[in-house]
Design a protein around this motif. Structure first.
Motif, PDB file in Angstrom:
ATOM      1  N   LYS A  76       0.838  -1.204   0.000  1.00 56.69           N
ATOM      2  CA  LYS A  76       0.000   0.000   0.000  1.00 56.69           C
ATOM      3  C   LYS A  76       0.876   1.258   0.000  1.00 56.69           C
ATOM      4  N   LEU A  77       1.800   1.326  -0.936  1.00 55.34           N
ATOM      5  CA  LEU A  77       2.736   2.445  -1.033  1.00 55.34           C
ATOM      6  C   LEU A  77       2.491   3.253  -2.291  1.00 55.34           C
ATOM      7  N   SER A  78       2.980   4.473  -2.285  1.00 52.20           N
ATOM      8  CA  SER A  78       2.982   5.279  -3.507  1.00 52.20           C
ATOM      9  C   SER A  78       4.128   4.792  -4.395  1.00 52.20           C
ATOM     10  N   PRO A 281      -4.538  10.786   4.763  1.00 56.26           N
ATOM     11  CA  PRO A 281      -4.161   9.996   3.583  1.00 56.26           C
ATOM     12  C   PRO A 281      -3.869   8.534   3.888  1.00 56.26           C
ATOM     13  N   LEU A 282      -3.212   8.275   5.038  1.00 58.79           N
ATOM     14  CA  LEU A 282      -2.944   6.883   5.408  1.00 58.79           C
ATOM     15  C   LEU A 282      -4.232   6.149   5.756  1.00 58.79           C
ATOM     16  N   LEU A 283      -5.138   6.831   6.436  1.00 56.40           N
ATOM     17  CA  LEU A 283      -6.380   6.187   6.859  1.00 56.40           C
ATOM     18  C   LEU A 283      -7.340   5.963   5.702  1.00 56.40           C
ATOM     19  N   ILE A 316     -14.821   8.659   7.163  1.00 57.86           N
ATOM     20  CA  ILE A 316     -14.078   7.458   7.553  1.00 57.86           C
ATOM     21  C   ILE A 316     -14.872   6.758   8.651  1.00 57.86           C
ATOM     22  N   ASP A 317     -15.212   5.513   8.408  1.00 59.52           N
ATOM     23  CA  ASP A 317     -16.012   4.753   9.369  1.00 59.52           C
ATOM     24  C   ASP A 317     -15.161   4.392  10.578  1.00 59.52           C
ATOM     25  N   GLY A 318     -15.769   4.403  11.739  1.00 61.54           N
ATOM     26  CA  GLY A 318     -14.979   4.055  12.917  1.00 61.54           C
ATOM     27  C   GLY A 318     -15.804   4.021  14.185  1.00 61.54           C
TER      28      GLY A 318
END
Length: 557
Positions: A76-78, A281-283, A316-318
């Motif tokens: 999961k990287l750019s 961005p990470l989430l 973002i669900d949480g």
């Protein structure tokens, strides 16, 4: 930025089998290798890796590409992050440029400091005893690379021995400066190395064992370290996060380490008091849900509230979990309450509900004016949400405020607008599916595959084939023929599938001509059968059949 020439050199020396094999067990199959695909729930080896072409392809989910694409998808990287990861796996030194000029050499200052601190940990009984007392084992010490930073002079001496200039050390935050000069950022502290999500060391956290009033400190803000973008332990938790589609976010280093010990390997920690917009961005990588598990003290609840608002407003669900009695997750693991942790992680309060209850708690709901103000505060929050999400909280708000559900509105948008938005979305989805749908044409045709493979592997023969073959001649692989004719390459899943077929490409024009004759004959015979069985008048049918017969006779010569 990474010098493009450096990336090309890395690509030239990269063996995709080594890269994929670093993550997955590979099995030889002819000229290629096969493995279970990590990008879907694969039971049998559906993924092939071609060392000669430098690509991978899954025949089930259609994932594929080169070594960089594999690392991008797996980690999961750019793109730049994946390039750096591959370079690290191969001990390849990348060159960087800034404004067209070569960047300075990377002297691995933080890596050298980390190795030094790790070497000192077991030589410092007080540090080891503290870690053991918190339930941390030798295995965890190794996994999280814990170390010990000694007196400042020893760190300064290490940097001098490595010929690190003070300015260079300041740039990466391993030292600080005041009116008295340069001194180490971490002195008499247990060190917790902090990595980016891509696995690059950028700083440290430090825990005092000498009674310093600042119990924990982080690396100072620097060119490489920005705590508002980082999660402690993310590089170790990443795989589990995307396997479970869930991330648990805590407050501290110890929480992360001890929860990993308890088997919760998708746990990370913020390096400040709450989430920031720079964490988003990470989430938002993948469809992951967030569990906020902050301490039960006032600071922890405040951080949970701010974080819940940020997540809700960014779709973002949480959920939020607050441990009773002000305890932290690490304490619960030490106390053996692992099943309790598992239960509360599964039954947390949804973030929107948590925030609404928090807003309402600030008012005396027994007083009508205060109740109205509570409703207005809640409406100000829900107005920032999408209509469907906002309106879903109506029963909750009615229950908390003890008012009729139809007496208030939580969304600015009307129901008709919501319906229009849904209709538009559905229509777009259908359009997307139609645009990307390719009919299954049945069994594979070896001859068509050979021709397609020739087009992929030989540009001059591709031109020859395009001049002599119409798309109509392809009974089973017409869409692929048209894609290759339009310039599609191995980035197209259908092209990759042809590349991995075992049929050989033609070597010259003579071979192609011999097979084109058969190809065309087959096409016109099928066309003759089609018109013979058609319902058009005999008057229309006869000249067409006559023309097809003439073509077939010509092909027999």
């Amino acid at each position: 930025m990474i010098d493009p020439k450096s990336i090309e050199r890395l690509k030239a020396q990269t063996d995709i089998v080594d890269i994929v094999g670093h993550y997955l067990p590979l099995k030889k199959s002819g000229a290629n290798f096969v493995c279970v695909c990590p990008f879907h729930d694969d039971k049998n080896p559906s993924m092939s890796v071609s060392p000669s072409r430098g690509i991978f392809h899954c025949f089930s989910c259609k994932a594929g590409g080169d070594a960089i694409k594999f690392v991008m998808d797996y980690e999961k990287l750019s793109y730049p992050e994946a390039v750096e990861k591959i370079a690290g796996l191969q001990n390849f030194t990348l060159n960087y440029v800034r404004g067209g000029e070569p960047a300075k050499e990377n002297k691995h200052i933080l890596e050298n400091a980390n190795a030094f601190y790790r070497s000192l940990l077991y030589k410092t009984p007080a540090a080891v005893e503290y870690l053991y007392s918190r339930g941390i084992t030798d295995e965890l010490i190794d996994k999280f690379e814990l170390g010990f930073a000694p007196e400042s002079a020893q760190t300064i001496r290490l940097l001098q021995n490595e010929q690190i200039e003070p300015k260079e050390a300041l740039e990466v935050g391993i030292v600080k400066q005041n009116e008295n000069g340069i001194y180490a950022s971490f002195i008499n502290r247990i060190t917790f190395p902090i990595y980016t999500h891509a696995g690059r060391l950028v700083g440290f956290g430090g825990r005092t064992i000498s009674g310093n009033p600042a119990k924990y400190v982080n690396s100072p803000q620097s060119a490489v370290f920005d705590k508002s973008t980082l999660f402690y332990g993310y590089h170790l938790a990443k795989r589990e996060i995307f396997t479970k589609n869930q991330i648990i976010i805590t407050e501290g280093y110890m929480d992360v380490i001890m929860l990993h010990k308890a088997g919760f390997n998708n746990v990370v920690a913020v390096l400040g008091t709450a989430l920031t917009t720079k964490h988003l961005p990470l989430l938002k990588r993948g469809e992951i849900s967030v569990i906020l598990c902050f301490d039960g003290d006032d600071a922890g609840i405040n951080a949970a509230t701010k974080s819940a608002l940020l997540l809700a407003q960014n779709e973002i669900d949480g959920s939020v979990v607050i441990i009773e009695g002000g305890a932290d997750p690490a304490d619960m693991v030490v106390a053996g309450k692992i099943e309790y942790l598992r239960q509360i992680f599964e039954s947390g309060t949804e973030i929107g509900e948590f925030y609404i209850r928090h807003l309402a708690s600030g008012f005396d709901l027994s007083r009508p004016v205060q109740k109205q103000k509570a409703l207005e505060a809640i409406q100000a929050f829900t107005a920032s949400l999408k209509p469907v999400v906002a309106n879903s909280y109506a029963p909750l708000v009615a229950k908390i405020l003890k008012i009729a559900e139809g007496s208030f509105r939580l969304s600015r948008g009307s129901n008709s607008a919501a319906r229009q938005g849904y209709g538009g979305t559905e229509q777009n989805a259908q359009g997307y599916e139609t645009q990307n749908f390719r009919a299954n044409s049945g069994r594979k045709d070896p001859l068509e595959i050979q021709i397609l493979k020739t087009m992929i592997e030989n540009e001059s023969l591709k031109k020859f084939i395009l001049e002599n073959l119409k798309p109509d001649y392809f009974a089973r692989h017409r869409a692929v023929y048209e894609a290759i004719a339009a310039g599609a390459d191995a980035n197209d899943p259908s092209v990759r599938e042809i590349i991995f077929e075992k049929y050989e490409a033609f070597k010259n024009e003579e071979e192609i001509l011999q097979n084109l004759k058969f190809f065309k004959t087959r096409f016109y015979k099928n066309l003759y059968k089609k018109y013979s069985a058609s319902q058009i008048s005999l008057e229309e049918k006869q000249p067409i059949l006559k023309k097809i017969n003439e073509i077939l006779k010509e092909l027999k010569k």
